[in-house]
Motif scaffolding. Structure first.
Motif, PDB file in Angstrom:
ATOM      1  N   LEU A   4       0.835  -1.206   0.000  1.00 33.62           N
ATOM      2  CA  LEU A   4       0.000   0.000   0.000  1.00 33.62           C
ATOM      3  C   LEU A   4       0.869   1.255   0.000  1.00 33.62           C
ATOM      4  CD1 LEU A   4      -2.886  -0.731   2.547  1.00 33.62           C
ATOM      5  CD2 LEU A   4      -3.117  -0.367   0.097  1.00 33.62           C
TER       6      LEU A   4
ATOM      7  N   GLY B 288      -2.544   6.657  -9.481  1.00 28.67           N
ATOM      8  CA  GLY B 288      -3.837   7.239  -9.834  1.00 28.67           C
ATOM      9  C   GLY B 288      -3.972   8.707  -9.493  1.00 28.67           C
TER      10      GLY B 288
ATOM     11  N   LEU C 113      -7.850   2.588  -2.652  1.00 26.65           N
ATOM     12  CA  LEU C 113      -6.760   2.888  -3.581  1.00 26.65           C
ATOM     13  C   LEU C 113      -7.088   2.383  -4.990  1.00 26.65           C
ATOM     14  CD1 LEU C 113      -3.942   4.207  -3.521  1.00 26.65           C
ATOM     15  CD2 LEU C 113      -2.975   1.953  -3.101  1.00 26.65           C
ATOM     16  N   GLU C 114      -7.743   1.227  -5.057  1.00 22.56           N
ATOM     17  CA  GLU C 114      -8.165   0.677  -6.355  1.00 22.56           C
ATOM     18  C   GLU C 114      -9.148   1.622  -7.036  1.00 22.56           C
ATOM     19  OE1 GLU C 114      -7.651  -2.503  -7.886  1.00 22.56           O
ATOM     20  OE2 GLU C 114      -5.973  -2.832  -6.520  1.00 22.56           O
TER      21      GLU C 114
ATOM     22  N   LYS D   4      -9.411   4.822  -6.553  1.00 23.13           N
ATOM     23  CA  LYS D   4      -8.660   6.008  -6.962  1.00 23.13           C
ATOM     24  C   LYS D   4      -7.911   5.742  -8.269  1.00 23.13           C
ATOM     25  CE  LYS D   4      -4.620   8.692  -5.682  1.00 23.13           C
ATOM     26  NZ  LYS D   4      -3.343   8.580  -4.957  1.00 23.13           N
ATOM     27  N   GLU D   5      -7.222   4.609  -8.322  1.00 28.00           N
ATOM     28  CA  GLU D   5      -6.409   4.269  -9.489  1.00 28.00           C
ATOM     29  C   GLU D   5      -7.263   4.104 -10.753  1.00 28.00           C
ATOM     30  OE1 GLU D   5      -4.209   0.649  -8.989  1.00 28.00           O
ATOM     31  OE2 GLU D   5      -3.008   0.973 -10.790  1.00 28.00           O
TER      32      GLU D   5
ATOM     33  N   ASN E 110      -6.928  -0.556   0.713  1.00 28.17           N
ATOM     34  CA  ASN E 110      -6.560  -1.110  -0.589  1.00 28.17           C
ATOM     35  C   ASN E 110      -7.715  -0.954  -1.588  1.00 28.17           C
ATOM     36  OD1 ASN E 110      -4.724  -2.515  -2.299  1.00 28.17           O
ATOM     37  ND2 ASN E 110      -5.976  -4.343  -2.053  1.00 28.17           N
TER      38      ASN E 110
END
Lengths: 99, 160
Positions: A66, A73, B35-36, B38-39, B32
């Motif tokens: 992490l 992104g 974050l996915e 966001k990505e 996590n």
């Protein structure tokens, strides 16, 4: 059920077993049984900690991953400027194709 | 609010604030997932902004407008879409802060605390909603809506 969840459950079972064995060892009058239960409690406790520590290692790897990917992104000012350039060029192309 | 939803909130609260390694893993998994989001939303947001700007210019072009007018229309649309970029960045910052807090807790720098951990997760949820609201207001851009039970978390449980 994930590996981590399974490990946690198994570790908790060993921890419960260790606690129960230790409690029984206190009240059992027979010295041999007391010693056996005490050793059993210690072994169960060690196994439980070992199983949980393997899970902790996986968690550590996940947190490290992490941290490594923390900024993926993110829309930077440079990307925004590139998009603005793309828009200007695309609009210009509309008029070029007209000509 | 339905009882089932309240129980679900209680379970989430307990999960996020549980003790030891399990708590770290649950928080890391939540971070996590954020974050996915966001990505994967990043290229979509950029693409949607570019497309909207060019489409507004095309409308001017098709109506017989000049290139300057088309460029001005595109620039105006691109400017309106900045709310999507800004909220995406704020969402990204919230996710980054959450990750930092988890890493600190794992390193033993800070103890786990129910209110602060939920506060970090809530901060991500709130900023995601802002981004979604902005995108929906701009037109045909669908992002999944979060369940309303997140509203049950006390507003005071935020990051200090």
């Amino acid at each position: 059920m994930s590996d981590q969840e399974t490990r946690t459950i198994v570790a908790n079972v060993f921890a419960e077993a260790a606690a129960t064995a230790a409690q029984v060892a206190i009240i059992v009058p027979d010295p041999t049984a007391k010693a056996a239960l005490g050793i059993g409690a210690a072994i169960a406790g060690i196994i439980g900690s070992l199983i949980d520590s393997i899970g902790a290692e996986q968690t550590k790897k996940l947190v490290e991953e992490l941290q490594r990917r923390r900024n993926v992104g993110t829309i930077s000012d440079k990307m925004l400027a590139e998009d603005d350039d793309y828009i200007r060029e695309a609009v210009s192309d509309l008029y070029k194709s007209k000509d | 609010m339905k009882t089932a939803q309240m129980i679900l909130v209680a379970l989430i609260a307990l999960s996020v604030a549980a003790c030891g390694n399990e708590a770290l893993h649950i928080n890391a998994s939540v971070a996590n997932a954020m974050l996915e989001v966001k990505e994967h939303s990043s290229p979509l947001v950029r693409e949607a902004r570019r497309e909207a700007a060019v489409n507004s210019a095309r409308a001017v072009h098709d109506a017989g407008g000049t290139e300057d007018e088309a460029q001005a229309a595109a620039a105006e649309t691109a400017r309106r879409w900045l709310c999507a970029i800004d909220t995406h960045r704020i969402f990204g910052d919230a996710v980054g802060t959450y990750i930092d807090a988890i890493a600190l807790a794992q390193a033993g720098g800070t103890p786990f605390n129910l209110q602060s951990m939920i506060g970090y997760a809530r901060s991500g949820v709130s900023t995601y909603r802002s981004m979604r609201n902005c995108l929906v207001s701009l037109g045909n851009f669908a992002l999944p809506e979060l369940p309303g039970f997140f509203n049950l978390l006390p507003p005071t449980w935020g990051v200090q």
